[in-house]
Design a protein around this motif. Sequence first.
Motif, PDB file in Angstrom:
ATOM      1  N   ILE A  62      -3.399 -10.427  -7.684  1.00 47.22           N
ATOM      2  CA  ILE A  62      -4.237 -10.963  -6.607  1.00 47.22           C
ATOM      3  C   ILE A  62      -3.421 -11.121  -5.332  1.00 47.22           C
ATOM      4  O   ILE A  62      -3.845 -10.743  -4.233  1.00 47.22           O
ATOM      5  CB  ILE A  62      -4.847 -12.316  -7.026  1.00 47.22           C
ATOM      6  N   LYS A  63      -2.209 -11.698  -5.459  1.00 45.53           N
ATOM      7  CA  LYS A  63      -1.354 -11.870  -4.285  1.00 45.53           C
ATOM      8  C   LYS A  63      -0.962 -10.522  -3.691  1.00 45.53           C
ATOM      9  O   LYS A  63      -0.752 -10.392  -2.487  1.00 45.53           O
ATOM     10  CB  LYS A  63      -0.106 -12.658  -4.670  1.00 45.53           C
ATOM     11  N   LEU A  64      -0.872  -9.516  -4.545  1.00 44.28           N
ATOM     12  CA  LEU A  64      -0.485  -8.193  -4.087  1.00 44.28           C
ATOM     13  C   LEU A  64      -1.527  -7.581  -3.145  1.00 44.28           C
ATOM     14  O   LEU A  64      -1.210  -6.685  -2.374  1.00 44.28           O
ATOM     15  CB  LEU A  64      -0.279  -7.281  -5.300  1.00 44.28           C
ATOM     16  N   LEU A  65      -2.770  -8.067  -3.200  1.00 42.97           N
ATOM     17  CA  LEU A  65      -3.811  -7.534  -2.314  1.00 42.97           C
ATOM     18  C   LEU A  65      -3.469  -7.755  -0.850  1.00 42.97           C
ATOM     19  O   LEU A  65      -3.929  -7.021   0.028  1.00 42.97           O
ATOM     20  CB  LEU A  65      -5.158  -8.195  -2.630  1.00 42.97           C
ATOM     21  N   HIS A  66      -2.655  -8.773  -0.559  1.00 44.46           N
ATOM     22  CA  HIS A  66      -2.322  -9.112   0.819  1.00 44.46           C
ATOM     23  C   HIS A  66      -0.884  -8.757   1.156  1.00 44.46           C
ATOM     24  O   HIS A  66      -0.320  -9.284   2.117  1.00 44.46           O
ATOM     25  CB  HIS A  66      -2.551 -10.609   1.049  1.00 44.46           C
ATOM     26  N   VAL A  67      -0.290  -7.864   0.374  1.00 45.79           N
ATOM     27  CA  VAL A  67       1.131  -7.589   0.539  1.00 45.79           C
ATOM     28  C   VAL A  67       1.412  -6.767   1.799  1.00 45.79           C
ATOM     29  O   VAL A  67       2.482  -6.890   2.388  1.00 45.79           O
ATOM     30  CB  VAL A  67       1.677  -6.879  -0.723  1.00 45.79           C
ATOM     31  N   ASN A  68       0.477  -5.926   2.212  1.00 43.42           N
ATOM     32  CA  ASN A  68       0.700  -5.115   3.409  1.00 43.42           C
ATOM     33  C   ASN A  68      -0.641  -4.604   3.938  1.00 43.42           C
ATOM     34  O   ASN A  68      -1.696  -5.003   3.454  1.00 43.42           O
ATOM     35  CB  ASN A  68       1.650  -3.943   3.103  1.00 43.42           C
ATOM     36  N   ALA A  69      -0.564  -3.724   4.907  1.00 41.99           N
ATOM     37  CA  ALA A  69      -1.775  -3.251   5.580  1.00 41.99           C
ATOM     38  C   ALA A  69      -2.479  -2.118   4.854  1.00 41.99           C
ATOM     39  O   ALA A  69      -3.550  -1.684   5.292  1.00 41.99           O
ATOM     40  CB  ALA A  69      -1.428  -2.789   6.999  1.00 41.99           C
ATOM     41  N   GLN A  70      -1.907  -1.619   3.757  1.00 50.38           N
ATOM     42  CA  GLN A  70      -2.495  -0.470   3.074  1.00 50.38           C
ATOM     43  C   GLN A  70      -3.130  -0.810   1.732  1.00 50.38           C
ATOM     44  O   GLN A  70      -4.263  -0.416   1.464  1.00 50.38           O
ATOM     45  CB  GLN A  70      -1.422   0.619   2.850  1.00 50.38           C
ATOM     46  N   HIS A  71      -2.419  -1.506   0.873  1.00 46.89           N
ATOM     47  CA  HIS A  71      -2.839  -1.670  -0.517  1.00 46.89           C
ATOM     48  C   HIS A  71      -4.226  -2.294  -0.652  1.00 46.89           C
ATOM     49  O   HIS A  71      -5.145  -1.690  -1.224  1.00 46.89           O
ATOM     50  CB  HIS A  71      -1.809  -2.504  -1.262  1.00 46.89           C
ATOM     51  N   GLY A  72      -4.409  -3.498  -0.135  1.00 49.91           N
ATOM     52  CA  GLY A  72      -5.693  -4.175  -0.254  1.00 49.91           C
ATOM     53  C   GLY A  72      -6.838  -3.431   0.417  1.00 49.91           C
ATOM     54  O   GLY A  72      -7.892  -3.206  -0.193  1.00 49.91           O
ATOM     55  N   PRO A  73      -6.674  -3.030   1.699  1.00 45.81           N
ATOM     56  CA  PRO A  73      -7.764  -2.297   2.361  1.00 45.81           C
ATOM     57  C   PRO A  73      -8.183  -1.020   1.650  1.00 45.81           C
ATOM     58  O   PRO A  73      -9.366  -0.662   1.670  1.00 45.81           O
ATOM     59  CB  PRO A  73      -7.172  -1.994   3.750  1.00 45.81           C
ATOM     60  N   LEU A 289     -10.018   9.226   5.661  1.00 44.73           N
ATOM     61  CA  LEU A 289     -11.226   8.459   5.373  1.00 44.73           C
ATOM     62  C   LEU A 289     -10.969   6.961   5.260  1.00 44.73           C
ATOM     63  O   LEU A 289     -11.822   6.152   5.628  1.00 44.73           O
ATOM     64  CB  LEU A 289     -11.856   8.958   4.061  1.00 44.73           C
ATOM     65  N   SER A 290      -9.806   6.597   4.753  1.00 50.05           N
ATOM     66  CA  SER A 290      -9.554   5.190   4.435  1.00 50.05           C
ATOM     67  C   SER A 290      -8.916   4.395   5.556  1.00 50.05           C
ATOM     68  O   SER A 290      -8.571   3.230   5.370  1.00 50.05           O
ATOM     69  CB  SER A 290      -8.653   5.101   3.194  1.00 50.05           C
ATOM     70  N   GLY A 291      -8.723   5.022   6.712  1.00 47.00           N
ATOM     71  CA  GLY A 291      -8.168   4.286   7.847  1.00 47.00           C
ATOM     72  C   GLY A 291      -6.665   4.119   7.798  1.00 47.00           C
ATOM     73  O   GLY A 291      -6.103   3.350   8.572  1.00 47.00           O
ATOM     74  N   GLN A 292      -5.971   4.839   6.897  1.00 46.13           N
ATOM     75  CA  GLN A 292      -4.524   4.759   6.792  1.00 46.13           C
ATOM     76  C   GLN A 292      -3.923   6.039   7.360  1.00 46.13           C
ATOM     77  O   GLN A 292      -4.556   7.099   7.350  1.00 46.13           O
ATOM     78  CB  GLN A 292      -4.101   4.588   5.329  1.00 46.13           C
ATOM     79  N   SER A 293      -2.694   5.944   7.844  1.00 44.30           N
ATOM     80  CA  SER A 293      -2.028   7.115   8.394  1.00 44.30           C
ATOM     81  C   SER A 293      -0.564   7.113   7.983  1.00 44.30           C
ATOM     82  O   SER A 293       0.139   6.118   8.170  1.00 44.30           O
ATOM     83  CB  SER A 293      -2.134   7.137   9.925  1.00 44.30           C
TER      84      SER A 293
END
Length: 353
Positions: A62-73, A289-293
């Motif tokens: 659960i905490k890992l969802l907020h670890v960075n700008a990619q994983h959770g989103p 598609l996922s907003g990551q680059s």
Amino acid sequence: MKQRLPVVAGQMPQYNQSQNSSVSFSFGDPEPCLDNRLTSYIGVFADLNGIYAPPVSLNGLIKLLHVNAQHGPILYFKRNMILKWVKPSAIISRRTAGKFAFDYLWSGNGYLQIIKNRLGGVMKLRHLPALTMRYTKERGVYAQLRSDGSITRFKKGEVIQIKEYDPTQGIYGIPQYYGGIQSALLNEDATLFRRRYYKNGAHMGFIFSMADPNLATEDEDALKEAIKDSKGVGNFRSLFFNNRSGKTDADKAIKITPVGDISTKDEFERIKRITTNDMLSMHRAQEALSGQSSGDSAGFGNLDRITSAYYNNEVVPLQQDILQINDYLPRSAHIGFDVPAYSDLLNTPDEKD
């Protein structure tokens, strides 16, 4: 004589000097970054209440969802793609389906409670949070851990569990991204280090050295104060050195030596780029598609073809996993997904400039 003194964070050190000695002041060791929060596979064991503990820390995931700008989103994006074509149903609401799908993505487990009417027919499905759900030693019986320490046990066959396959045990699922956790943590560590690096301002910027035995004490103090006052949030700390012997390597009275040029000395951008590529790979996410680059592509390509390929190769298999709940429901209560008109897109030739 050079003297090195301990440093208190946020303060400039004191120093001693004599007329014929070299004067310098420096700083202590850099403060450590946050400790790594690692998850470890501990196996599945039953406690005294007959409840099996998950093989990995669900709180850690659960905490890992907020670890960075990619994983959770990315996980939220995959959930949205699953729900985009879900058919409305009186058995399961879109909100319930979204919670169930997201639990399945982040934990590898999804739980639903079957709510029946007085006649024994299925009335609706209720979401049960994967974070608190556990399997018991009694076959087909699940339990829910409450915040007050109590345990709610469900009737046999009352709970539906959909899980990822784990070849080491068959009680709980393991999320597909589990092998990429180290990259996600490294990405976070790099960001936290860079933020602290700029925020505390306690890093060496340059060495301001002189070789002037005739420099007046008040002028020397003024130089020290000017260097000290230049320190602030986002700035580097610097070191002043006056060699009163008058000897320098290049016979220069004043010399400035940069030592804190982080643009060339650290690998922040390289680490961020590599770990972002790792996370895109571990989630099999399309950056267009996922907003990551990842920064490796000049453009996004043909979005229609990318969308079609992603739907066929990733979204459909996830939807098929979700449809496993139909195995526990009567045909009249089955859920389903609409099929978009993507079948012809893969056969469409690429557009030419």
